[in-house]
Design an enzyme around this catalytic site. Structure first.
Site, mmCIF file in Angstrom:
data_model
loop_
_atom_site.group_PDB
_atom_site.id
_atom_site.type_symbol
_atom_site.label_atom_id
_atom_site.label_comp_id
_atom_site.label_asym_id
_atom_site.label_seq_id
_atom_site.Cartn_x
_atom_site.Cartn_y
_atom_site.Cartn_z
ATOM 1 N N LYS A 93 0.841 -1.206 0.000
ATOM 2 C CA LYS A 93 0.000 0.000 0.000
ATOM 3 C C LYS A 93 0.874 1.254 0.000
ATOM 4 O O LYS A 93 0.606 2.217 -0.727
ATOM 5 C CB LYS A 93 -0.957 -0.019 1.205
ATOM 6 C CG LYS A 93 -2.084 -1.036 1.032
ATOM 7 C CD LYS A 93 -2.865 -1.338 2.291
ATOM 8 C CE LYS A 93 -3.798 -2.529 2.007
ATOM 9 N NZ LYS A 93 -4.559 -2.983 3.180
ATOM 10 N N ASP B 124 -11.339 2.265 3.228
ATOM 11 C CA ASP B 124 -11.610 0.830 3.061
ATOM 12 C C ASP B 124 -13.089 0.574 2.737
ATOM 13 O O ASP B 124 -13.444 -0.510 2.276
ATOM 14 C CB ASP B 124 -11.289 0.087 4.377
ATOM 15 C CG ASP B 124 -9.968 -0.659 4.328
ATOM 16 O OD1 ASP B 124 -9.588 -1.118 3.241
ATOM 17 O OD2 ASP B 124 -9.329 -0.791 5.395
ATOM 18 N N GLN C 221 -5.168 -1.773 9.281
ATOM 19 C CA GLN C 221 -4.972 -3.091 8.676
ATOM 20 C C GLN C 221 -5.600 -4.175 9.554
ATOM 21 O O GLN C 221 -5.385 -4.210 10.763
ATOM 22 C CB GLN C 221 -3.465 -3.336 8.480
ATOM 23 C CG GLN C 221 -3.131 -4.610 7.727
ATOM 24 C CD GLN C 221 -3.582 -4.605 6.268
ATOM 25 O OE1 GLN C 221 -3.729 -3.551 5.640
ATOM 26 N NE2 GLN C 221 -3.808 -5.775 5.723
HETATM 27 N N1 GUN Z 1 -6.619 -7.124 5.555
HETATM 28 C C1 GUN Z 1 -6.712 -7.856 4.412
HETATM 29 N N2 GUN Z 1 -7.287 -7.125 3.440
HETATM 30 C C2 GUN Z 1 -7.560 -5.908 3.968
HETATM 31 C C3 GUN Z 1 -8.139 -4.722 3.446
HETATM 32 O O1 GUN Z 1 -8.552 -4.619 2.290
HETATM 33 N N3 GUN Z 1 -8.231 -3.679 4.329
HETATM 34 C C4 GUN Z 1 -7.806 -3.773 5.601
HETATM 35 N N4 GUN Z 1 -7.952 -2.710 6.381
HETATM 36 N N5 GUN Z 1 -7.277 -4.855 6.114
HETATM 37 C C5 GUN Z 1 -7.150 -5.920 5.301
#
Ligand code: GUN
Length: 277
Positions: A49, A116, A93
């Site tokens: 990211k 998200d 996350q």
């Molecule tokens: N953990 C696995 N995929 C994601 C996601 O798309 N967003 C977040 N915040 N955590 C994750």
């Protein structure tokens, strides 16, 4: 033989368009990424990211908190980031350590910064067709379909899986695109008969190679959201690709299908977040 829908190429195109837009419109967006603990998979995702932010020209702020951080400390950080003018998007996350209530943490994020798309307000807005952030994986699947020339309107779409992050928002997005939508799950009776109706079959059940050609109509478009690693370290999806591909008109591989789209759409949400302020 089906067209292989190439998520690497399409996600790159989305990122390049965003990079161009950020540059030409002088957008100064920033994303705060919070990771609690050191789960190796999360560390890889968070790293990807940050790299994507750098590529596009989005500032990223990293908050790496120890595993033993209390829920209140995390909530306090989220509240502080909600107030900060120089932060446009907030991503916590997941998964969080067991002593934290994920729903509570998500509810604390300001919906205007919820890149998200997990906040109940974002999900509610999507369900009634109002503006708000859309969960990145389902939004990425819409882009994969549209940019591969797959028509959605009027088509029978069957989604296998009803999670809050993929299955449910996916159904709402396909409905918004005027598909006829069916959601299946672990208790669905006669699953094969239902999935065989699909012009577009979207699979997110978390079971490796579960969908074989007996579940798929000749000429269907198949989208595989699953990702699993076998004993030999090889990746596969929820769909038995070798078995299913020959009867499809288009299919996403694993890896290189849906996966790369999630980050591309997160970047899209970060750029959009600037406009919500
Ligand atoms: N953990 C696995 N995929 C994601 C996601 O798309 N967003 C977040 N915040 N955590 C994750």
């Amino acid at each position: 033989m089906g067209q292989r829908i190439d998520g690497k190429v399409i996600s790159q195109a989305v990122k390049d368009e965003l990079k161009e837009r950020v540059k030409s419109e002088g957008i100064d967006a920033s994303l705060a990424v919070i990771q609690v603990g050191t789960d190796p998979a999360s560390t890889v995702y968070v790293g990807n990211k940050k790299k994507a932010c750098e590529y596009i020209g989005i500032r990223s702020l990293a908050f790496e908190l120890p595993e033993e951080t209390s829920e209140e400390e995390l909530l306090e950080l989220v509240r502080e980031l909600n107030e900060r003018e120089d932060v446009d998007g907030i991503l916590v996350q997941l998964p969080l350590p067991a002593h934290m209530d994920e729903d509570k943490v998500i509810r604390t994020i300001d919906p205007k910064k919820d890149v998200d798309g997990f906040h109940p307000q974002s999900v509610g807005a999507l369900s009634i067709g109002q503006p708000g952030f859309v969960s990145c994986t389902p939004a990425g699947i819409i882009q994969l379909l549209k940019r591969s020339g797959v028509e959605i309107e009027g088509k029978e779409c069957v989604i296998v899986g009803r999670s809050n992050i993929v299955g449910k928002p996916m159904a709402l997005l396909m409905l918004r695109e005027n598909a006829t939508v069916t959601i299946c799950h672990s208790r669905t009776k006669h699953l094969k008969e239902v999935t065989k109706r699909a012009d577009i079959l979207i699979v997110a059940i978390g079971k490796p190679k579960f969908i074989t050609k007996e579940y798929v109509k000749e000429g269907a478009v198949v989208i595989d959201v699953g990702i699993h690693r076998n004993e030999n370290g090889k990746l596969c999806g929820d769909v038995d690709f070798e078995d299913v591909e020959p009867i499809t008109s288009a299919i996403t591989p694993v890896p290189g299908g849906v996966g790369p789209m999630t980050i591309a759409m997160l970047m899209n949400n970060c750029v959009e977040a600037k406009g919500y302020k």
